[in-house]
Design a protein around this motif. Structure first.
Motif, PDB file in Angstrom:
ATOM      1  N   MET A   1     -13.417  -7.348  -1.798  1.00 31.69           N
ATOM      2  CA  MET A   1     -12.617  -7.640  -0.609  1.00 31.69           C
ATOM      3  C   MET A   1     -11.195  -7.138  -0.793  1.00 31.69           C
ATOM      4  N   ILE A   2     -10.360  -7.815  -1.620  1.00 36.63           N
ATOM      5  CA  ILE A   2      -8.988  -7.387  -1.892  1.00 36.63           C
ATOM      6  C   ILE A   2      -8.982  -6.615  -3.207  1.00 36.63           C
ATOM      7  N   SER A   3      -8.471  -5.398  -3.157  1.00 40.94           N
ATOM      8  CA  SER A   3      -8.515  -4.522  -4.328  1.00 40.94           C
ATOM      9  C   SER A   3      -7.313  -4.715  -5.235  1.00 40.94           C
ATOM     10  N   GLU A   4      -6.104  -4.821  -4.650  1.00 43.71           N
ATOM     11  CA  GLU A   4      -4.880  -4.949  -5.443  1.00 43.71           C
ATOM     12  C   GLU A   4      -3.950  -5.974  -4.808  1.00 43.71           C
ATOM     13  N   PHE A   5      -3.125  -6.579  -5.652  1.00 43.81           N
ATOM     14  CA  PHE A   5      -2.015  -7.385  -5.188  1.00 43.81           C
ATOM     15  C   PHE A   5      -0.797  -6.992  -6.009  1.00 43.81           C
ATOM     16  N   PHE A   6       0.304  -6.685  -5.316  1.00 39.42           N
ATOM     17  CA  PHE A   6       1.519  -6.339  -6.055  1.00 39.42           C
ATOM     18  C   PHE A   6       2.754  -6.767  -5.272  1.00 39.42           C
ATOM     19  N   LEU A  20      -7.237  -5.881  -9.034  1.00 31.28           N
ATOM     20  CA  LEU A  20      -8.261  -6.922  -9.084  1.00 31.28           C
ATOM     21  C   LEU A  20      -9.673  -6.372  -9.259  1.00 31.28           C
ATOM     22  N   LYS A  21      -9.972  -5.228  -8.633  1.00 27.57           N
ATOM     23  CA  LYS A  21     -11.339  -4.698  -8.661  1.00 27.57           C
ATOM     24  C   LYS A  21     -11.433  -3.321  -9.319  1.00 27.57           C
ATOM     25  N   LYS A  22     -10.275  -2.750  -9.663  1.00 29.66           N
ATOM     26  CA  LYS A  22     -10.213  -1.455 -10.360  1.00 29.66           C
ATOM     27  C   LYS A  22     -11.006  -0.369  -9.629  1.00 29.66           C
ATOM     28  N   GLU A  23     -10.874  -0.378  -8.294  1.00 28.95           N
ATOM     29  CA  GLU A  23     -11.581   0.613  -7.487  1.00 28.95           C
ATOM     30  C   GLU A  23     -10.633   1.585  -6.787  1.00 28.95           C
ATOM     31  N   ILE A  24      -9.315   1.349  -6.926  1.00 21.36           N
ATOM     32  CA  ILE A  24      -8.326   2.251  -6.343  1.00 21.36           C
ATOM     33  C   ILE A  24      -7.585   2.972  -7.464  1.00 21.36           C
ATOM     34  N   LYS A  25      -7.645   4.281  -7.445  1.00 21.10           N
ATOM     35  CA  LYS A  25      -7.002   5.082  -8.496  1.00 21.10           C
ATOM     36  C   LYS A  25      -5.659   5.639  -8.045  1.00 21.10           C
ATOM     37  N   HIS A  26      -5.341   5.544  -6.746  1.00 22.68           N
ATOM     38  CA  HIS A  26      -4.055   6.022  -6.258  1.00 22.68           C
ATOM     39  C   HIS A  26      -2.922   5.108  -6.738  1.00 22.68           C
ATOM     40  N   PRO A  45       3.467  -3.514   9.353  1.00 20.69           N
ATOM     41  CA  PRO A  45       3.011  -4.347   8.227  1.00 20.69           C
ATOM     42  C   PRO A  45       1.546  -4.136   7.867  1.00 20.69           C
ATOM     43  N   ILE A  46       0.799  -3.467   8.739  1.00 19.30           N
ATOM     44  CA  ILE A  46      -0.620  -3.184   8.483  1.00 19.30           C
ATOM     45  C   ILE A  46      -0.857  -1.714   8.804  1.00 19.30           C
ATOM     46  N   PHE A  47      -1.328  -0.930   7.826  1.00 15.76           N
ATOM     47  CA  PHE A  47      -1.602   0.483   8.076  1.00 15.76           C
ATOM     48  C   PHE A  47      -2.649   0.990   7.083  1.00 15.76           C
ATOM     49  N   ASN A  48      -3.190   2.166   7.385  1.00 18.54           N
ATOM     50  CA  ASN A  48      -4.198   2.800   6.538  1.00 18.54           C
ATOM     51  C   ASN A  48      -3.666   4.142   6.046  1.00 18.54           C
ATOM     52  N   GLU A  49      -3.793   4.394   4.761  1.00 18.28           N
ATOM     53  CA  GLU A  49      -3.342   5.651   4.170  1.00 18.28           C
ATOM     54  C   GLU A  49      -4.383   6.120   3.158  1.00 18.28           C
ATOM     55  N   ASP A  50      -4.963   7.296   3.406  1.00 19.81           N
ATOM     56  CA  ASP A  50      -5.978   7.874   2.501  1.00 19.81           C
ATOM     57  C   ASP A  50      -7.160   6.938   2.287  1.00 19.81           C
ATOM     58  N   GLY A  51      -7.577   6.251   3.343  1.00 15.11           N
ATOM     59  CA  GLY A  51      -8.734   5.365   3.251  1.00 15.11           C
ATOM     60  C   GLY A  51      -8.452   4.001   2.651  1.00 15.11           C
ATOM     61  N   ILE A  52      -7.178   3.713   2.362  1.00 17.55           N
ATOM     62  CA  ILE A  52      -6.796   2.424   1.768  1.00 17.55           C
ATOM     63  C   ILE A  52      -6.027   1.621   2.805  1.00 17.55           C
ATOM     64  N   ASN A  53      -6.439   0.375   3.027  1.00 16.96           N
ATOM     65  CA  ASN A  53      -5.759  -0.514   3.964  1.00 16.96           C
ATOM     66  C   ASN A  53      -4.638  -1.261   3.237  1.00 16.96           C
ATOM     67  N   CYS A  65       2.291  -7.334  -1.172  1.00 16.43           N
ATOM     68  CA  CYS A  65       1.297  -6.452  -0.551  1.00 16.43           C
ATOM     69  C   CYS A  65      -0.094  -6.665  -1.141  1.00 16.43           C
ATOM     70  N   CYS A  66      -1.100  -6.590  -0.281  1.00 14.07           N
ATOM     71  CA  CYS A  66      -2.505  -6.539  -0.690  1.00 14.07           C
ATOM     72  C   CYS A  66      -3.101  -5.229  -0.162  1.00 14.07           C
ATOM     73  N   THR A  67      -3.945  -4.601  -0.968  1.00 14.30           N
ATOM     74  CA  THR A  67      -4.647  -3.398  -0.526  1.00 14.30           C
ATOM     75  C   THR A  67      -6.144  -3.627  -0.603  1.00 14.30           C
ATOM     76  N   SER A  68      -6.887  -2.843   0.178  1.00 11.51           N
ATOM     77  CA  SER A  68      -8.341  -2.960   0.180  1.00 11.51           C
ATOM     78  C   SER A  68      -8.941  -1.681   0.745  1.00 11.51           C
ATOM     79  N   ILE A  69     -10.110  -1.318   0.247  1.00 12.91           N
ATOM     80  CA  ILE A  69     -10.849  -0.194   0.832  1.00 12.91           C
ATOM     81  C   ILE A  69     -11.909  -0.704   1.805  1.00 12.91           C
ATOM     82  N   SER A  70     -12.029  -2.032   1.905  1.00 13.10           N
ATOM     83  CA  SER A  70     -12.978  -2.644   2.841  1.00 13.10           C
ATOM     84  C   SER A  70     -12.316  -2.873   4.186  1.00 13.10           C
ATOM     85  N   ASN A  71     -13.122  -2.994   5.223  1.00 10.06           N
ATOM     86  CA  ASN A  71     -12.622  -3.281   6.564  1.00 10.06           C
ATOM     87  C   ASN A  71     -12.571  -4.803   6.735  1.00 10.06           C
TER      88      ASN A  71
END
Length: 425
Positions: A1-6, A20-26, A45-53, A65-71
């Motif tokens: 669900m949530i890939s990163e928190f920073f 959190l899930k080590k699925e984003i390499k950017h 405050p909410i946007f998508n860049e290179d497939g990452i939310n 910030c939280c990032t995710s590749i899920s919708n």
């Protein structure tokens, strides 16, 4: 669900980073910082860049910030970020860059307990206590290391009483047509609690009479206040909300900062704190004269700040303005945003305030219909202290354990505001 928190500082430094899930390499923090600082328009405050939310919250130039590749639901992630911020406040009392850096280890512990492999877990401060080993370094502890504290300050810290602060806030959304017909008049309210008493206690909250639901026949049986939706976010007994003397009983009041209740109401009974009269005239080939009169129906002597924004046509070159009263107010023309911004530091309730603006156009008004369509609508933002727009209010707060906990201070803070008050013309 949530890939990163920073958490980023205003300079782009990573204060906290957890993959959190080590699925984003950017390099997600760098992408967010570049978007914030170098984008031509304000970063949403909410946007998508290179497939990452990306979903982030800006608090005192610190970006959570939280990032995710899920919708996933953006509102759900925003609520989670706000809950994380409030939990950090519960432990550290305040949030700034220095406190976050000093409590780095504590915050990493909290993040690990709050989110497990991208899935949100426990978000109640009191229930997290047994899993947290680090001792928080609070604001007063940082002040001790910088300078010696006087005897009076020491006594204040020593005798500081635990508090129960209840904040009652309403946000109004209004949209009015050119002829004065109301398209939308809605209030969304939120009651938040900040409980610093760790001992268990019950609480009874009594409300002023209101009607819950959409029963048209009984709409004004015993009150003019109609609440359409209520959502209570903590365990409690709410069976008596629809009685003539409504109240809620909380058998065990949770510790920390949290949202106790959300509610919504709409209709003609909601107060409109501001009225506008707008006149647009064309006198020359390249000038539009605009006269805006604002009247406050909120009759407090002085209040503020209040901001009125009026979009101008794309060809607007400059704006000359005249005010009915220059005390506590000013007008600027933002050429980048193409807006007339009318600011009130303090506004006197019950008076008429008038703005006369001459808008100079670069290419003239040959296409008057197009130029006229680009003028407006007017938008207003305000903050009104100690005022409930809907009429919904708390009448009394009590507890059966107040004798056992005499140091509880019950504070009630009420305010109303709006970021969406639109008038077409």
């Amino acid at each position: 669900m949530i890939s990163e928190f920073f958490v980023l500082s205003s300079r782009g430094d990573k204060i906290i980073y957890r993959n959190l899930k080590k699925e984003i390499k950017h390099n997600s923090p760098e992408i967010l910082f570049r978007k914030l600082k170098f984008s031509e328009t304000d970063c949403p405050p909410i946007f998508n860049e290179d497939g990452i939310n990306y979903v982030f919250v800006n608090l005192k130039e610190i970006y959570f910030c939280c990032t995710s590749i899920s919708n996933i639901s953006s509102s759900f992630v925003l609520e989670l970020i706000y809950r994380m911020i409030e939990i950090i406040k519960d432990y550290c009392q305040d949030i700034n860059e220095q406190i976050l850096r000093k409590n780095n280890l504590l915050i990493y512990e909290l993040v690990d307990e709050l989110i497990d492999y991208g899935l949100p877990q426990q978000t109640v401060s009191l229930q997290l206590d047994k899993f947290i080993c680090s001792t928080p370094i609070q604001k007063q502890d940082l002040q001790k290391s910088l300078k010696k504290i006087s005897k009076k300050t020491k006594e204040k810290i020593k005798n500081k009483k635990p508090t129960l602060l209840i904040t009652f806030g309403e946000t109004q959304c209004v949209e009015i047509k050119k002829d004065g017909e109301i398209i939308r008049n809605e209030v969304m309210g939120k009651i938040t609690m900040d409980n610093q008493v760790k001992e268990s206690t019950d609480l009874t909250i009594e409300f002023k009479p209101f009607l819950l639901g959409k029963d048209v026949q009984n709409k004004y049986r015993y009150t003019d206040t109609m609440i359409e939706d209520i959502l209570i976010n903590i365990p409690c007994n709410s069976n008596n909300l629809q009685k003539p003397s409504p109240y809620v009983y909380i058998p065990r009041l949770p510790f920390g900062h949290y949202t106790f209740m959300n509610y919504r109401t709409s209709g003609s009974k909601i107060i409109k704190p501001f009225l506008f009269s707008i006149n647009v005239a064309t006198f020359t080939k390249n000038k539009i004269d605009l006269v805006v009169t604002l009247k406050s129906t909120y009759l407090k002597k002085f209040f503020g700040p209040v901001t009125v924004e009026i979009p101008t046509p794309e060809d607007a070159l400059s704006v000359s303005s005249t005010l009915s009263d220059n005390v506590g107010q000013k007008v600027v023309f933002n050429s980048k945003k193409r807006k007339i911004i009318w600011n009130f530091e303090k506004l006197n309730g019950g008076r008429d305030e008038t703005l006369e603006a001459g808008i100079i156009l670069r290419s003239g008004i040959e296409n008057l219909k197009k130029v006229r369509s680009q003028l407006g609508p007017l938008s207003l933002t305000y903050n009104l202290p100690k005022f409930s727009l809907s009429g919904f209010d708390i009448s009394r707060v009590s507890s059966s354990n107040m004798k056992r906990f005499p140091n509880i201070i019950r504070n009630l803070n009420i305010f109303s505001r709006s970021n969406s008050y639109i008038v077409h013309f």
